[in-house]
Every structure is written in structure tokens, then in C-alpha cells.
Enzyme design. Structure first.
Site, mmCIF file in Angstrom:
data_model
loop_
_atom_site.group_PDB
_atom_site.id
_atom_site.type_symbol
_atom_site.label_atom_id
_atom_site.label_comp_id
_atom_site.label_asym_id
_atom_site.label_seq_id
_atom_site.Cartn_x
_atom_site.Cartn_y
_atom_site.Cartn_z
ATOM 1 N N LYS A 13 4.267 5.618 10.367
ATOM 2 C CA LYS A 13 3.337 6.715 10.683
ATOM 3 C C LYS A 13 1.881 6.254 10.551
ATOM 4 C CE LYS A 13 4.939 9.325 7.362
ATOM 5 N NZ LYS A 13 5.958 8.392 6.812
ATOM 6 N N ARG A 88 5.469 18.087 4.610
ATOM 7 C CA ARG A 88 6.582 17.303 4.087
ATOM 8 C C ARG A 88 7.654 18.191 3.491
ATOM 9 N NH1 ARG A 88 3.925 12.169 2.979
ATOM 10 N NH2 ARG A 88 5.299 10.649 2.039
ATOM 11 N N ARG A 127 5.128 -4.165 2.376
ATOM 12 C CA ARG A 127 3.889 -3.550 2.873
ATOM 13 C C ARG A 127 2.670 -4.041 2.082
ATOM 14 N NH1 ARG A 127 3.476 2.775 3.839
ATOM 15 N NH2 ARG A 127 4.173 2.948 1.692
ATOM 16 N N ARG A 160 0.985 -1.285 -2.912
ATOM 17 C CA ARG A 160 0.992 0.023 -3.581
ATOM 18 C C ARG A 160 1.962 0.036 -4.764
ATOM 19 N NH1 ARG A 160 1.525 4.452 1.091
ATOM 20 N NH2 ARG A 160 2.902 5.331 -0.486
HETATM 21 P P1 ADP Z 1 4.411 6.908 2.825
HETATM 22 O O1 ADP Z 1 3.361 6.518 3.832
HETATM 23 O O2 ADP Z 1 5.095 5.732 2.238
HETATM 24 O O3 ADP Z 1 5.363 7.936 3.348
HETATM 25 P P2 ADP Z 1 2.376 8.551 1.602
HETATM 26 O O4 ADP Z 1 1.171 7.713 1.463
HETATM 27 O O5 ADP Z 1 2.433 9.485 2.738
HETATM 28 O O6 ADP Z 1 3.639 7.572 1.611
HETATM 29 O O7 ADP Z 1 2.636 9.374 0.270
HETATM 30 C C1 ADP Z 1 2.606 8.770 -0.997
HETATM 31 C C2 ADP Z 1 2.912 9.809 -2.069
HETATM 32 O O8 ADP Z 1 1.918 10.845 -2.042
HETATM 33 C C3 ADP Z 1 4.248 10.539 -1.885
HETATM 34 O O9 ADP Z 1 5.317 9.836 -2.473
HETATM 35 C C4 ADP Z 1 3.952 11.853 -2.615
HETATM 36 O O10 ADP Z 1 4.019 11.690 -4.023
HETATM 37 C C5 ADP Z 1 2.498 12.115 -2.263
HETATM 38 N N1 ADP Z 1 2.355 12.937 -1.032
HETATM 39 C C6 ADP Z 1 1.759 12.561 0.130
HETATM 40 N N2 ADP Z 1 1.794 13.558 1.023
HETATM 41 C C7 ADP Z 1 2.435 14.590 0.427
HETATM 42 C C8 ADP Z 1 2.816 15.893 0.848
HETATM 43 N N3 ADP Z 1 2.522 16.365 2.072
HETATM 44 N N4 ADP Z 1 3.471 16.675 -0.042
HETATM 45 C C9 ADP Z 1 3.766 16.242 -1.279
HETATM 46 N N5 ADP Z 1 3.459 15.027 -1.727
HETATM 47 C C10 ADP Z 1 2.784 14.197 -0.893
HETATM 48 P P1 ADP Z 2 4.506 5.023 6.838
HETATM 49 O O1 ADP Z 2 3.055 5.426 6.965
HETATM 50 O O2 ADP Z 2 5.402 5.799 7.752
HETATM 51 O O3 ADP Z 2 4.986 5.031 5.422
HETATM 52 P P2 ADP Z 2 3.520 2.350 7.484
HETATM 53 O O4 ADP Z 2 2.794 2.526 8.761
HETATM 54 O O5 ADP Z 2 2.741 2.193 6.240
HETATM 55 O O6 ADP Z 2 4.628 3.516 7.331
HETATM 56 O O7 ADP Z 2 4.492 1.068 7.651
HETATM 57 C C1 ADP Z 2 5.282 0.597 6.557
HETATM 58 C C2 ADP Z 2 5.351 -0.929 6.613
HETATM 59 O O8 ADP Z 2 6.117 -1.330 7.757
HETATM 60 C C3 ADP Z 2 4.006 -1.626 6.746
HETATM 61 O O9 ADP Z 2 4.044 -2.810 6.000
HETATM 62 C C4 ADP Z 2 3.881 -1.922 8.235
HETATM 63 O O10 ADP Z 2 3.100 -3.087 8.483
HETATM 64 C C5 ADP Z 2 5.331 -2.149 8.624
HETATM 65 N N1 ADP Z 2 5.640 -1.711 9.992
HETATM 66 C C6 ADP Z 2 5.122 -0.655 10.668
HETATM 67 N N2 ADP Z 2 5.636 -0.569 11.901
HETATM 68 C C7 ADP Z 2 6.530 -1.590 12.010
HETATM 69 C C8 ADP Z 2 7.407 -2.046 13.058
HETATM 70 N N3 ADP Z 2 7.470 -1.425 14.224
HETATM 71 N N4 ADP Z 2 8.180 -3.140 12.814
HETATM 72 C C9 ADP Z 2 8.111 -3.769 11.617
HETATM 73 N N5 ADP Z 2 7.326 -3.398 10.601
HETATM 74 C C10 ADP Z 2 6.530 -2.324 10.790
#
Ligand code: ADP
Ligand code: ADP
Ligand code: ZN
Length: 217
Positions: A13, A88, A127, A160
Site C-alpha cells: 500500500k 482498518r 522492509r 521498523r
Molecule cells: P503496515 O503498513 O505494515 O500495514 P501501518 O504503518 O499501516 O503498517 O501501521 C502500523 C501500526 O499502526 C499498526 O500495527 C497499528 O498499531 C497502527 N495503525 C495504523 N493505522 C491504524 C488504523 N487505521 N487503526 C488502528 N491502528 C492503526
Molecule cells: P504496506 O504499506 O502495505 O504495509 P509496503 O509498501 O511498506 O506495504 O511494502 C512492504 C515491503 O514489501 C517493502 O519492503 C516493499 O519494498 C516491499 N514490496 C512492495 N511491493 C512489492 C512487490 N510488488 N514485490 C516485492 N516486494 C514489494
């Protein structure tokens, strides 16, 4: 263009949102980024959120709904916005509706990025993020030229705290329990479209653009 990106942690995302920002010039609103900044600054919001985030659990709905309610009022959202990581939970989706109505806005696209769980673990454990500009990398799938250094700005990369295998498992469980029901929720409103999230970053972005450039249903 007002957009919601749905998908499990690691689906891509944030990566795709950054590409959308570059092409469409609309802001990415990531509740995760906003919360991490608040934790770092030790604001009242950050202090409340920290424990949940460290455990890999979702932060309470009222906190994130408050964040979004405020953020969407900012003038840079007038041309559009990308919600990355919000809503979420079903209560968050339900709370979003009146917030948008009050601001005279509505959602044009809800896009779900689909990736299977084993791949998610591989993505999250590798990541890396730039401390300075927020660019996202992966040690294997999208490496930088120099380890721990951002290709775009030369900033330092970090991993992270919640991208450890044990916390990742909890986050994926939280996703299944609390966030996956949103897919059905938006499907039943006829507003969901899905894309396959496996493939090269640009290939997936092309799939995304094809959806964004067709008229929403
Ligand atoms: P990822 O990109 O790996 O899905 P995020 O950066 O979106 O992770 O979220 C990291 C953490 O922040 C989540 O595990 C949660 O604790 C919190 N968080 C983010 N967005 C939300 C949301 N919309 N509702 C509740 N918790 C959230
Ligand atoms: P989210 O925001 O949904 O948690 P991220 O965009 O942070 O996901 O991506 C999670 C990890 O996967 C990052 O290290 C990113 O570089 C990698 N990644 C993202 N898209 C792809 C893909 N299409 N193929 C392989 N790795 C990817
Ligand atoms: Zn950078």
C-alpha cells in the site's frame, strides 16, 4: 480523486501510494506514519498509541478516527487524497462516512491489494524505510545501491520495530480478524475493486493506474 487503499500489512500500500502521489499529485494519508511520528514526538496521542503499536495490535478506533477527521480538513486534500491504512475496522469505515459528508467529499475508488500470507512475512521482514524522505525499500526485492542508504536522498534507512517476525504474526492475525471484513463491507456497497499484488512494483502500478483511470462504478 479520493481513494482508499486496502490490503494486509506488507501488501504494498505504502509503496504504491508513493507512486500515486508522484503521478496524480494528491497527498498520501497514512495513519501508520502519523502515529509513528506522534510516538517519536511523545505527544499525548503517541503516548496512548505506543503500547498497541509495539504489540502489533490496532490502536483504538476513536484515536485514529480523530486523526483522519482533522487531517481531511487540510486544504491539500481538496484535490484528492489517498487513505493508506485507514479504515482498518468496520467502525472506522462507518465513522468515515459522516466525516466525508460534512466536508462535502466522497470516495471514488476502494482498491484492495491481494497478496498471500507467506509472501507478506517475507516482505515485512526485509522492509527498510528512509528516515529522511520515507522512501520504501526491501533488502531483496527492491534493494538500495548501498546498504542502509537511500537511493533517492542519501538518508539513512531503518527497520521498523514492529517488523519482527513475532509482531508480524500478531499484525497479520489482527488484519484477518478486524480488517479483512472490510473487503466484504465495500463489496456489498459495490465499490470494491481488487488487484493482484504479486509482481514487479511498476507492473502493479500499471494495474492500479488502469483502475484509477476508468470511471468508478
Ligand atoms: P503496515 O503498513 O505494515 O500495514 P501501518 O504503518 O499501516 O503498517 O501501521 C502500523 C501500526 O499502526 C499498526 O500495527 C497499528 O498499531 C497502527 N495503525 C495504523 N493505522 C491504524 C488504523 N487505521 N487503526 C488502528 N491502528 C492503526
Ligand atoms: P504496506 O504499506 O502495505 O504495509 P509496503 O509498501 O511498506 O506495504 O511494502 C512492504 C515491503 O514489501 C517493502 O519492503 C516493499 O519494498 C516491499 N514490496 C512492495 N511491493 C512489492 C512487490 N510488488 N514485490 C516485492 N516486494 C514489494
Ligand atoms: Zn530518502
Amino acid at each position: 480523486m479520493n481513494l482508499i487503499l486496502l490490503g494486509p500489512p506488507g501488501a504494498g500500500k505504502g509503496t504504491q501510494a508513493q507512486k500515486i502521489v508522484e503521478r496524480y499529485h494528491i497527498p498520501q494519508i497514512s495513519t501508520g506514519d502519523i502515529l509513528r511520528a506522534a510516538v517519536k514526538e511523545k505527544t499525548p496521542l503517541g503516548l496512548k498509541a505506543k503500547g498497541f503499536m509495539d504489540q502489533g495490535q490496532l490502536v483504538p478506533d476513536d484515536l485514529v478516527i480523530g486523526i483522519i477527521g482533522e487531517r481531511l480538513k487540510d486544504p491539500d486534500c481538496n484535490q484528492g487524497f489517498i487513505l493508506d491504512g485507514f479504515p482498518r475496522t468496520i467502525p472506522q469505515a462507518e465513522a468515515l462516512q459522516p466525516i466525508l459528508v460534512k466536508l462535502g467529499k466522497s470516495i471514488d475508488h476502494v482498491i484492495s491489494i491481494e497478496v498471500d500470507p507467506e509472501e507478506l512475512v517475507r516482505r515485512l521482514t526485509g522492509r527498510r524505510t528512509c528516515k529522511n524522505c520515507g522512501a520504501m525499500y526491501h533488502v531483496l526485492f527492491n534493494p538500495t545501491q548501498h546498504e542502509w542508504m537511500c537511493d533517492r536522498c542519501g538518508g539513512r534507512l531503518y527497520q521498523r520495530d514492529d517488523d519482527k517476525e513475532e509482531t508480524i504474526r500478531t499484525r497479520l492475525k489482527e488484519y484477518e480478524k478486524q480488517t479483512a471484513p472490510l473487503i466484504q463491507y465495500y463489496k456489498s456497497k459495490n465499490s470494491l475493486r481488487s488487484i493482484q499484488g504479486i509482481g514487479g512494483l511498476d507492473e502493479i502500478f500499471e494495474r492500479m493506474v488502469r483502475l484509477l483511470d476508468t470511471k468508478p462504478r
